[in-house]
Design a protein around this motif. Sequence first.
Motif, short mmCIF file in Angstrom:
data_model
loop_
_atom_site.label_atom_id
_atom_site.label_comp_id
_atom_site.label_asym_id
_atom_site.label_seq_id
_atom_site.Cartn_x
_atom_site.Cartn_y
_atom_site.Cartn_z
N THR A 40 -15.82 -7.99 84.56
CA THR A 40 -14.54 -8.64 84.81
C THR A 40 -14.51 -9.26 86.20
O THR A 40 -14.04 -10.39 86.39
N ALA A 41 -15.04 -8.54 87.18
CA ALA A 41 -15.09 -9.08 88.54
C ALA A 41 -16.01 -10.28 88.61
O ALA A 41 -15.71 -11.27 89.30
N LEU A 42 -17.11 -10.24 87.90
CA LEU A 42 -18.03 -11.38 87.88
C LEU A 42 -17.36 -12.60 87.27
O LEU A 42 -17.47 -13.72 87.79
N GLU A 43 -16.67 -12.40 86.15
CA GLU A 43 -16.03 -13.53 85.48
C GLU A 43 -15.00 -14.20 86.39
O GLU A 43 -14.88 -15.42 86.40
N ALA A 44 -14.28 -13.41 87.14
CA ALA A 44 -13.28 -13.97 88.04
C ALA A 44 -13.90 -14.84 89.13
O ALA A 44 -13.22 -15.71 89.70
N GLN A 45 -15.18 -14.60 89.43
CA GLN A 45 -15.84 -15.35 90.50
C GLN A 45 -16.54 -16.62 90.01
O GLN A 45 -17.06 -17.38 90.83
N ILE A 46 -16.54 -16.86 88.70
CA ILE A 46 -17.30 -18.01 88.19
C ILE A 46 -16.78 -19.34 88.73
O ILE A 46 -17.60 -20.21 89.08
N VAL A 95 -21.97 -20.79 83.71
CA VAL A 95 -20.88 -21.77 83.80
C VAL A 95 -20.66 -22.44 82.44
O VAL A 95 -19.52 -22.65 82.02
N ARG A 96 -21.74 -22.77 81.75
CA ARG A 96 -21.61 -23.40 80.43
C ARG A 96 -20.87 -22.48 79.47
O ARG A 96 -19.93 -22.91 78.76
N LEU A 97 -21.28 -21.21 79.40
CA LEU A 97 -20.64 -20.27 78.49
C LEU A 97 -19.18 -20.02 78.87
O LEU A 97 -18.31 -19.92 77.99
N TYR A 98 -18.92 -19.92 80.15
CA TYR A 98 -17.56 -19.69 80.64
C TYR A 98 -16.65 -20.86 80.27
O TYR A 98 -15.54 -20.69 79.75
N LEU A 99 -17.13 -22.08 80.52
CA LEU A 99 -16.34 -23.27 80.22
C LEU A 99 -16.07 -23.37 78.72
O LEU A 99 -14.94 -23.65 78.30
#
Length: 743
Positions: A33-39, A171-175
Amino acid sequence: MRKAWLLAWCLLCSPLASAQDVAWPSLPVDSATALEAQIPALARQVLADYSDPDPEREQTQRMRLQLVAGRYREAVDTIHGLRERRASIAPAPATTLFLQYELYADAKLRGESSLLPALRRGFAKLDDRAAAQALPAFGANLPRARQDLDAALEKQRGRNSIPQSDALELVRLYLFHQVYAELLPQMPTFSAEDETRRYEIERDIVVPGADVASLRGLVVRSKSVRSPQPVLLGFTIYANDDWSLSDAKAAAAHGYVGVVVYSRGKAGSPGPVAPYEHDGVDAAAAIAWIARQPWCDGRVGMYGNSYNSFTQWAAAKHRPPALKAMMTSASTAPGVDVPMQGNIFVNFIYPWPLWTASNATLDGDTYGDQARWQRLDRNWYESGRAYRDLPRIDGAPNPIFSRWLQHPDYDAYWQAMTPQGEEFARIDIPVLAVTGYFDGARVGVQHYYDEHLRHRPDADHTLLIGPWAHFAMQTGVARVVEGYQVDPSAMIDLPELRYQWFDHVFRGAPRPAPLRDRVNYEVMGADVWKHAPSIEAMANERLRLHLQPAGAVAEGILAEASSRRREFSAQAVDFSDRSDIDWSVPAESLLDKLDPHGGLVFASEPFAAPTELSGLFSGRLDFITNKRDMDLTLSLFERMADGRHLLLAWHMGRASYAKDRNRRELLDPGKRQTLDFRSERLVSRQLQAGSRLVLVLAVNKQRDLQINYGSGKDVSDETVADATEPMRLRWHGNSYIDVPLMR
């Protein structure tokens, strides 16, 4: 065995060459969760000094970074630049390339909390064709996208830095997840509005099939076209209204009536589902019904990929009068390339009937459970049990697959499904067949082409082939396929070619530019298209290369001179040894290093100048074995000067069916005998100066293929107990391959 798995929608996601690391913006990073917030902060950090030598990849990655970093105006400008670049390759899809991301950015720039207004604005500017072209990209499997993102985040948990290539993928997966999480809830409302504006749609129509069966389907007509028109029909077992509606709307957008009909037992049609068995008679009956409808002008064309290409040949077997043209692609030929190739059953097809025939729609959860199918392969291979025991090892019945195993010959069961003999001779309509050098189904395409021309030499049957994979004819050409960088000239718009072809047949439009002769092929590495009246005319020379030993060197020789030695190599295969359980065929065709997995390797002398190899390679094997049967694979590679290997073509077959796939003829143990073969995998490649041809001759022994122990029993009944001694082969000097060259 090359697998043809269904691929998720993805565009230009090849990794960046750079391996530099990027520090995470804030530490510690001990939770996903912390990692995702930093993307977003990570995207801004990567964007600061990002570059790539490939201009299109650079723009694509930059667009993603900009969107995640919140630089929406810059991202829109980058998308427009990408469209300009793509327009020279495929003008039609270029107009809507990454439209979903542009509309997402537009909504963010306007401060809108919903994407619905942006969808309405964006599609209001598009005509029917452009809208139909764009809409497939507006669907996604959101749970799968979440799983992929979570897996990528978990990989980085606890690390202080991240390789730039991993950062770009993250970044691709997050977007993708962010955009579709907002987009998908709006699509039902938007799609209903857009369809009402553009089309007349009849869902869940009842279509009469054969034998008093009733089938289900849908019809789409453009509101701007009122007179009767030709119908483009897709006949399919894949009962998914989203897929079918997308295809039918695309046909209607091009001025046709789009019809999709489902196989017997699907989408509410009564009766059991039996893949392949009733599609021919049912499709022929459906075509007769369609021709009588007031919106049809009496002419029907069929189209479709893979199974949906098989159904065209199944219908043509009965030659319904209203069927006037077929555009086939990646054509499945039951009994020829599935569920067996060269009379060898292949494991990747095992879960397919569970996906397609377990219910009225599709069982994607079962089919997509790759852990289950990999576990089944391992458990079966490790146990040494009979191939027929696969359902018991899996713990669940698979009655259709079990029925298939009862027909190891290409017998009347399989022959009833597609044209045979004179039935091919009666197919007098234009046929366009499209396939790719990386398409696992090109064996089926080759079968239909060969048989049609053999029984009707003047058949109007056109073949188009390039460096494409199985789904390119549906989703478009990828820039990189199995590690191979596709030539610019091969980046043609295959989905649009469907309508150009039917416009030519039904409306007298010019013949599509790539289709200048009966056989049309891109020469990989030369970046040119060529055209020939036949497959034989693709080459003007057949180079015979004899298999010879190399003395103390492990690698043999492909030599133009025949060997004087009576026996050149001995080979032993111990089927009881399962220490290779973790080995699998490489997924890529372009390899840094060759892994023959116990096969014999033979290499030619290097070519002094670039040389074109075009056509089908063939040959003869001269041998003595102690067994009554064996399964062989012959793989032909280009070994480039830098040591990399490109798989060009291969042949797989059971020796006892080499003369006739319809009838098994066992080998004579201890007796010298020959086996003639021809690859059914067409290829064209300009071999580089300094390259060598490499042949790998292997006896099949792997966890994802039926294993032939050589006892002579039905191979599905053999077990490791039949491996009483290793299979021993003595290869003789009259063995050779013939390679088609254009000099």
